[in-house]
Design a protein around this motif. Structure first.
Motif, PDB file in Angstrom:
ATOM      1  N   UNK A 117       0.712  -1.207  -0.080  1.00  0.00           N
ATOM      2  CA  UNK A 117      -0.115  -0.001   0.048  1.00  0.00           C
ATOM      3  C   UNK A 117       0.888   1.343   0.141  1.00  0.00           C
ATOM      4  N   UNK A 118       1.641   1.636  -1.183  1.00  0.00           N
ATOM      5  CA  UNK A 118       2.600   2.692  -1.243  1.00  0.00           C
ATOM      6  C   UNK A 118       1.754   3.940  -1.015  1.00  0.00           C
ATOM      7  N   UNK A 119       0.300   4.219  -1.155  1.00  0.00           N
ATOM      8  CA  UNK A 119       0.031   5.379  -1.132  1.00  0.00           C
ATOM      9  C   UNK A 119      -0.654   5.632   0.576  1.00  0.00           C
ATOM     10  N   UNK A 120      -0.222   4.497   1.424  1.00  0.00           N
ATOM     11  CA  UNK A 120      -0.759   4.829   2.765  1.00  0.00           C
ATOM     12  C   UNK A 120       0.468   5.078   3.325  1.00  0.00           C
ATOM     13  N   UNK A 121       0.072   6.356   4.274  1.00  0.00           N
ATOM     14  CA  UNK A 121       1.353   6.978   5.014  1.00  0.00           C
ATOM     15  C   UNK A 121       1.682   5.999   6.366  1.00  0.00           C
ATOM     16  N   UNK A 122       2.868   6.031   6.531  1.00  0.00           N
ATOM     17  CA  UNK A 122       3.498   5.224   7.641  1.00  0.00           C
ATOM     18  C   UNK A 122       2.897   5.387   8.976  1.00  0.00           C
TER      19      UNK A 122
END
Length: 263
Positions: A222-227
């Motif tokens: 999920x590269x669009x979800x912030x850490x």
């Protein structure tokens, strides 16, 4: 069964890999079976980096039957040539039939050669793996028959130990040992004794391991979800806590891992 690549840091680098459900006769003994097969061209190798499940694995390959303990660090295998392995992620109820002290095997492994049908197990699985279409299912069947003979039937202590594993690393797993103990209606001390006896590590270590697996999977997929959101969902205190856990075990920061895993 969970995502088939959970725990694998770089799935794109995997050889052919399958997870098969445990047959009904051994569902109290095995969470699932996993089977990699590879054919690496001469002079090359393929490194597979793993954040393994906090559990023991029994692994059959062409050369040996090996019991691998729970791990607390990153592990890897360098694959070369042509080969295969058939592994069983063991549920706690199976462990007592294979080792008296699983804590002694943490971050290690041991070849099983005790004369109790081990050679026959290796030969049967090897024969199945070389037998054409349906070979994986036949290998799992042979493996399951051996485990059933060796570790069944499962009594109430084994079922209680399995329940602990489910609460600590299954779907909707507890975020703390205290939460797990409450769900199981036992004390935290009893919970600690059970995981030490059947897995070899503490409940907190099992939770940390499962949480890091989930974090790596979410960071990668999920590269669009912030850490910070991922950290909050998984029970980390904050983004910095997630980063420290990544760096302590994997040696890299989550952002670096994300860029490497999806490149």
């Amino acid at each position: 069964m969970v995502n088939p690549t959970r725990g694998v840091l770089y799935p794109a680098r995997l050889p052919e890999f399958h997870r098969l459900p445990a047959p009904a006769a051994v569902t109290e003994l095995v969470a699932w079976f996993w089977i990699p097969e590879w054919d690496i061209e001469p002079g090359r190798s393929s490194r597979q980096e793993i954040v393994a499940y906090p559990a023991l694995n029994l692994v059959v390959d062409a050369d040996a039957v090996t019991l691998s303990g729970a791990t607390t660090r990153l592990s890897h295998r360098d694959l070369r040539g042509t080969g295969w392995a058939v592994g069983a992620l063991l549920r706690p109820a199976a462990v007592a039939a294979l080792i008296d002290d699983p804590a002694a095997l943490v971050d290690g492994e041991r070849v099983i050669d005790d004369g109790r049908g081990v050679t026959e197990l290796r030969d049967a699985v090897a024969f199945a793996m070389g037998s054409g279409e349906g070979h994986r299912e036949r290998a799992v069947e042979a493996f399951s028959h051996w485990l059933e003979d060796r570790a069944a039937p499962v009594g109430e202590p084994g079922r209680q130990a399995n329940a602990v594993m489910d609460v600590l690393i299954g779907d909707g797993a507890a975020l703390t040992p205290e939460e797990a103990a409450t769900r199981l209606a036992v004390s935290v001390r009893t919970l600690q004794r059970m995981t030490h006896r059947h897995v070899g590590i503490s409940p907190a270590a099992m939770i940390r391991r499962r949480r890091l697996q989930e974090a790596a999977q979410r960071v990668r997929e999920h590269p669009g979800v912030d850490l910070a959101s991922i950290a909050a969902e998984l029970g980390y205190a904050d983004h910095a806590h997630l980063t420290r856990d990544f760096q302590a075990v994997l040696g890299i920061a989550p952002r670096t891992y994300r860029s490497e895993a999806i490149s």
